[in-house]
Design a protein around this motif. Structure first.
Motif, PDB file in Angstrom:
ATOM      1  N   ARG A   1       0.801  -1.223   0.000  1.00 11.41           N
ATOM      2  CA  ARG A   1       0.000   0.000   0.000  1.00 11.41           C
ATOM      3  C   ARG A   1       0.837   1.279   0.000  1.00 11.41           C
ATOM      4  NH1 ARG A   1      -5.371   1.508   2.235  1.00 11.41           N
ATOM      5  NH2 ARG A   1      -5.250   3.751   2.535  1.00 11.41           N
ATOM      6  N   SER A   2       1.750   1.422   0.948  1.00 11.41           N
ATOM      7  CA  SER A   2       2.510   2.673   1.038  1.00 11.41           C
ATOM      8  C   SER A   2       3.427   2.857  -0.167  1.00 11.41           C
ATOM      9  CB  SER A   2       3.277   2.773   2.355  1.00 11.41           C
ATOM     10  OG  SER A   2       4.378   1.925   2.372  1.00 11.41           O
ATOM     11  N   ALA A   3       3.987   1.794  -0.667  1.00 17.04           N
ATOM     12  CA  ALA A   3       4.852   1.884  -1.851  1.00 17.04           C
ATOM     13  C   ALA A   3       4.040   2.324  -3.070  1.00 17.04           C
ATOM     14  CB  ALA A   3       5.529   0.547  -2.124  1.00 17.04           C
ATOM     15  N   ILE A   4       2.873   1.730  -3.252  1.00 19.12           N
ATOM     16  CA  ILE A   4       2.009   2.086  -4.385  1.00 19.12           C
ATOM     17  C   ILE A   4       1.588   3.547  -4.271  1.00 19.12           C
ATOM     18  CG2 ILE A   4      -0.221   1.655  -5.494  1.00 19.12           C
ATOM     19  CD1 ILE A   4       0.144  -1.323  -4.596  1.00 19.12           C
ATOM     20  N   GLU A   5       1.201   3.949  -3.069  1.00 16.89           N
ATOM     21  CA  GLU A   5       0.810   5.347  -2.830  1.00 16.89           C
ATOM     22  C   GLU A   5       1.937   6.305  -3.213  1.00 16.89           C
ATOM     23  OE1 GLU A   5      -1.802   6.962   0.854  1.00 16.89           O
ATOM     24  OE2 GLU A   5      -0.642   5.153   1.234  1.00 16.89           O
ATOM     25  N   SER A   6       3.133   6.018  -2.736  1.00 12.05           N
ATOM     26  CA  SER A   6       4.287   6.875  -3.028  1.00 12.05           C
ATOM     27  C   SER A   6       4.572   6.946  -4.517  1.00 12.05           C
ATOM     28  CB  SER A   6       5.535   6.359  -2.303  1.00 12.05           C
ATOM     29  OG  SER A   6       5.374   6.429  -0.924  1.00 12.05           O
ATOM     30  N   LEU A   7       4.536   5.804  -5.179  1.00 14.49           N
ATOM     31  CA  LEU A   7       4.833   5.766  -6.612  1.00 14.49           C
ATOM     32  C   LEU A   7       3.789   6.517  -7.430  1.00 14.49           C
ATOM     33  CD1 LEU A   7       6.037   2.074  -6.793  1.00 14.49           C
ATOM     34  CD2 LEU A   7       7.441   4.097  -7.314  1.00 14.49           C
ATOM     35  N   LEU A   8       2.515   6.315  -7.112  1.00  9.99           N
ATOM     36  CA  LEU A   8       1.467   7.001  -7.871  1.00  9.99           C
ATOM     37  C   LEU A   8       1.490   8.509  -7.611  1.00  9.99           C
ATOM     38  CD1 LEU A   8      -1.513   4.484  -7.666  1.00  9.99           C
ATOM     39  CD2 LEU A   8       0.132   4.821  -9.524  1.00  9.99           C
ATOM     40  N   GLU A   9       1.823   8.908  -6.397  1.00 10.85           N
ATOM     41  CA  GLU A   9       1.968  10.334  -6.110  1.00 10.85           C
ATOM     42  C   GLU A   9       3.136  10.924  -6.903  1.00 10.85           C
ATOM     43  OE1 GLU A   9       2.230  10.500  -1.839  1.00 10.85           O
ATOM     44  OE2 GLU A   9       0.066  10.195  -1.607  1.00 10.85           O
ATOM     45  N   GLU A  10       4.196  10.145  -7.063  1.00 13.80           N
ATOM     46  CA  GLU A  10       5.340  10.578  -7.869  1.00 13.80           C
ATOM     47  C   GLU A  10       4.938  10.768  -9.326  1.00 13.80           C
ATOM     48  OE1 GLU A  10       9.047  11.916  -8.568  1.00 13.80           O
ATOM     49  OE2 GLU A  10       8.313  11.341  -6.588  1.00 13.80           O
ATOM     50  N   VAL A  11       4.121   9.868  -9.842  1.00 13.06           N
ATOM     51  CA  VAL A  11       3.623   9.986 -11.219  1.00 13.06           C
ATOM     52  C   VAL A  11       2.815  11.272 -11.359  1.00 13.06           C
ATOM     53  CG1 VAL A  11       2.112   8.950 -12.963  1.00 13.06           C
ATOM     54  CG2 VAL A  11       3.615   7.487 -11.604  1.00 13.06           C
TER      55      VAL A  11
END
Length: 137
Positions: free
Chosen positions: A89-99
């Motif tokens: 969850r936190s990794a996906i959140e961080s990556l999508l926010e980066e996008v």
């Protein structure tokens, strides 16, 4: 090198900056992205031409995927991690926010990937779409 999920031999190979290695399988410095199912696998560093800076051709994945690495790399890493949203969850959140910070709407890209007849993601993007929306908003 054949894809671990679908067996396809068509992949894009790219180096990862330090900021993305923690999100890659086996903390890989080099990854391959399957052009058929979007699965990310660790790749051999010798498969990247280190003698010159060459950006991978992300358009080979789909017309829907951004072509700039700062948008494409976190997006495909996030999609690959969607096989287990609870764990990642936190990794996906961080990556999508980066996008998003890089100027791309990740949910729009995912919608377009779902509609692309040439891509069969290993992750069920239809089911994951709503969960991803909840992570972002």
């Amino acid at each position: 090198m054949a894809c671990s999920a679908c067996g396809s031999d068509s992949a894009i190979v790219c180096s990862l900056s330090d900021e993305y290695r923690d999100y890659a399988p086996a903390d890989a410095a080099v990854i391959s992205i399957c052009t058929h199912c979007l699965t990310v696998d660790p790749a051999d560093a010798t498969s990247v031409d280190t003698g010159r800076e060459v950006e991978p051709d992300f358009s080979r994945l789909s017309d829907s995927v951004p072509t700039r690495p700062e948008r494409a790399i976190p997006l495909v890493l996030a999609i690959d991690l969607c096989s287990s949203i609870a764990t990642n969850r936190s990794a996906i959140e961080s990556l999508l926010e980066e996008v998003e910070r890089a100027g791309t709407d990740p949910l729009l890209v995912i919608d377009r990937l779902r509609a692309d007849p040439d891509v069969e993601p290993a992750v069920d993007l239809e089911r994951r779409r709503h969960q991803l929306e909840q992570l972002l908003y």
